[in-house]
Design an enzyme around this catalytic site. Structure first.
Site, PDB file in Angstrom:
ATOM      1  N   HIS A 137      57.730  46.002  41.288  1.00 12.86           N
ATOM      2  CA  HIS A 137      56.793  45.856  40.179  1.00 12.86           C
ATOM      3  C   HIS A 137      55.567  45.137  40.754  1.00 12.86           C
ATOM      4  CE1 HIS A 137      55.235  44.164  36.388  1.00 12.86           C
ATOM      5  NE2 HIS A 137      56.016  45.001  35.746  1.00 12.86           N
ATOM      6  N   ASP A 214      63.729  39.328  42.558  1.00 11.04           N
ATOM      7  CA  ASP A 214      63.240  39.614  41.215  1.00 11.04           C
ATOM      8  C   ASP A 214      64.392  40.261  40.436  1.00 11.04           C
ATOM      9  OD1 ASP A 214      62.112  40.513  38.908  1.00 11.04           O
ATOM     10  OD2 ASP A 214      60.615  41.813  39.851  1.00 11.04           O
ATOM     11  N   GLN A 217      65.160  43.153  35.945  1.00  7.55           N
ATOM     12  CA  GLN A 217      65.874  44.316  35.424  1.00  7.55           C
ATOM     13  C   GLN A 217      67.377  44.199  35.660  1.00  7.55           C
ATOM     14  OE1 GLN A 217      64.506  46.651  33.620  1.00  7.55           O
ATOM     15  NE2 GLN A 217      62.343  46.217  33.981  1.00  7.55           N
ATOM     16  N   LYS A 240      63.245  40.621  28.123  1.00  9.23           N
ATOM     17  CA  LYS A 240      63.991  41.850  28.431  1.00  9.23           C
ATOM     18  C   LYS A 240      65.488  41.680  28.174  1.00  9.23           C
ATOM     19  CE  LYS A 240      60.857  43.177  32.211  1.00  9.23           C
ATOM     20  NZ  LYS A 240      59.934  44.103  31.571  1.00  9.23           N
ATOM     21  N   CYS A 380      53.674  49.738  36.142  1.00  8.63           N
ATOM     22  CA  CYS A 380      53.320  48.600  36.993  1.00  8.63           C
ATOM     23  C   CYS A 380      53.982  48.724  38.357  1.00  8.63           C
ATOM     24  CB  CYS A 380      53.697  47.271  36.344  1.00  8.63           C
ATOM     25  SG  CYS A 380      52.849  46.990  34.790  1.00  8.63           S
TER      26      CYS A 380
END
Lengths: 422, 151
Positions: A137, A214, A217, A240, A380
């Protein structure tokens, strides 16, 4: 109902779960029930989280870590209680390793800035290298580009294979003795790929580089255990994972948080201040300047309670079944090409695709008319689109409240799109 | 169906059979992108004195952005710069109307096929698609003028 749908196992009781999410009950465009397939962008919120926000503001609102009066003590206890909940959720060895930020982007920028201002042995400078991947991202690319530009460090990255996996064939040339930090995504927001963390971390540890993951997700969708991951930093965001917007998390190993310098200065992050110099509070407060997002942290705590009550492993199994079914059904659509792994193996519940030469904007518009909400664009992650020579994709993403019937609605909707532009 | 107000026949026709697509010789070139969706256009303008001699373009994007570039080419090529600017102003006004503006006869006379985009103005996310080529044209024209290629 198709045969494949009848054979699905591991599904959650979505009928019960969906009752918790008021938005999923609304209609758009003259009474069409919303089919929300954009949870990778942001998830919907259960009543339990909305109630927690309301109750906080109605009963306990005060600034934290300051007042000695009852309500202030309650606000502080709720805010710090949310930290305990998040720490338990990610199996952090210590609650003091959980820093609240406003989102994952801020968490990643915080790591980049800690390293930019750090002393040896962490310092990133013109003699050193930063490693990321082409799959990230923008929030895990741009902070490192900024750090590289400002320090003179060299930015390197892993490429992507044709089937949407990280190309680690040259791992020893990418991660070298000069590497100070390797930052990569656990699950791709555009391709859905779940990356092989262990192999990358093993190499990073060989050369003494720090690792930042990261998990934006990943945290909403699977068991996230920061000790098992063995990374140095893990970033994710609340909105999220059924929490409110405006709250993110950076987990970091305690000794690093002790050694590394603060980034934002201000109230709450200090120990003493004189006009000449200041000393700082211990982590996590050292990295939380100013009044924090208190209500949002409390909301995230409620979100973590909600997810934990259902069980992250069960949520993962549900999404795996839905994703398997969706991949299979989508591949039945003529001219549809999945961008990313075309199997449910090592992949998350976000599926990007192109549909012939119909532009994703047009796909999304015609789907919207049928009440189906998908994301269109480059998500993104423009380097991924460049890699596959496409301007954009349509992305459907699923969560604990998604149903096989919604997959069917998407497939029917795409048929309608093809007819419209055919 | 509401969709038809956006995807007018005229728009779909321009999308499927674009006018003047492809890059040709020009006085100035610009490259514009729509950062939210990745739509891109490279556009060149050529002036013959005060006359728009050519607008050539290439790029990728949705039906709305592609059709809009085609309509732009059809409308502006051959016009005097002052008239081309009036058309651009009218198109901008229409696209910023949030679906509130019902094009009258005077506007239809100025905008011709471009009045078909009135329905697009109801969709905020798509207005930028429709305006991409027009903003590129404005920018390219300013660049051509500043380089003294036109009178």
């Amino acid at each position: 109902m198709t045969d494949a749908r009848q054979g699905l196992s591991g599904l959650l009781d979505t009928e019960a779960i969906r009752k918790d999410f008021p938005l999923l009950d609304r209609t758009v465009h003259d009474g069409k029930k919303i089919v929300y397939l954009d949870s990778a962008a942001t998830s919907q919120k259960p009543r339990q989280v909305l109630d927690a926000l309301n109750t906080y503001y109605e009963r306990h609102n005060a600034n934290v870590h300051r007042g000695v009066y009852t309500v202030a003590e309650e606000a502080t206890a709720l805010y710090e209680g949310a930290r305990d909940k998040v720490a338990a959720f990610i199996n952090a060895p210590s609650r003091d390793e959980v820093i609240f930020t406003k989102n994952a982007s801020e968490s990643l920028n915080l790591v980049a800035n800690m390293l930019g201002w750090a002393d040896e042995p962490y310092r990133v400078d013109r003699e050193t290298e930063i490693v990321t991947t082409e799959m990230e991202h923008h929030s895990n690319i741009v902070p490192w580009q900024l750090l590289a530009q400002r320090t003179g460090a060299k930015l390197k990255w892993f490429g992507i294979t044709d089937d949407g996996r990280l190309d680690l064939s040259n791992i020893d040339e990418i991660i070298t003795e000069k590497t100070k930090i390797v930052s990569f995504t656990l699950v791709s927001n555009i391709l859905g790929t779940v990356n092989p963390v262990e192999r990358i971390i093993r190499r990073a540890q060989q050369v003494g580089a720090l690792v930042c993951i990261d998990a934006s997700q990943a945290a909403p969708h699977m068991v996230l255990d920061v000790q098992a991951l063995q990374a140095d930093f893990v970033a994710f965001t609340g909105h999220k994972m059924v929490g409110p917007t405006g709250i993110g998390v950076l987990w970091g190993r305690q000794e690093l948080l002790e050694d590394l310098p603060p980034f934002l200065g201000g109230g709450e992050m200090i120990e003493t201040v004189s006009m000449h110099s200041s000393t700082y509070a211990p982590a996590p407060h050292k990295f939380e300047a100013g009044t924090p997002p208190i209500a949002q942290a409390v909301g995230l705590g409620a979100a973590v309670d909600y997810l934990s009550a259902i069980g992250m492993e069960k949520i993962h199994q549900h999404e795996k079944a839905i994703t398997e079914y969706a991949v299979q059904r989508l591949l039945e659509v003529p001219d549809l090409r999945i961008i990313g792994p075309a199997t449910a193996e090592d992949r998350g519940a976000a599926i990007s695709f192109t549909l012939g030469d119909i532009h994703p904007h047009d796909v999304g518009q015609v789907l919207d008319e049928q009440g189906i909400a998908v994301r269109v664009g480059h998500h993104c992650a423009r380097p991924v689109c460049l890699r596959y020579g496409i301007p954009a994709t349509t992305r459907a993403s699923f969560y604990l409240y998604s149903t096989p019937a919604e997959v069917d609605a998407l497939v029917d909707g795409l048929e309608h799109v093809r007819n419209f532009f055919g | 169906m509401k969709l038809d107000s956006m995807y007018q026949e005229v728009i779909l026709d321009h999308y499927k059979h674009p006018h003047g697509r492809g890059l040709r010789d020009g006085d100035a070139e610009v490259h514009h992108v729509n950062p939210t969706c990745g739509d891109e256009i490279t556009l060149r303008v050529k002036y013959d004195g005060e006359t728009v001699a050519d607008v050539s373009y290439d790029g990728q994007g949705c039906s709305i952005s592609q059709a809009s570039a085609s309509v732009l080419n059809e409308l502006l090529v051959g016009k005097e710069l002052s008239q081309a600017r009036r058309i651009q102003d009218a198109f901008l006004e229409l696209m910023q109307s949030k679906g509130q503006l019902e094009p009258d006869e005077a506007m239809e006379e100025v905008l011709e096929d471009a009045v078909a985009f009135a329905g697009v103005s109801k969709y905020p996310a798509r207005v930028k698609c429709a305006l991409l080529s027009w903003m590129a044209w404005k920018d390219a024209t300013a660049k051509a003028l500043s380089e003294g290629k036109t009178a």
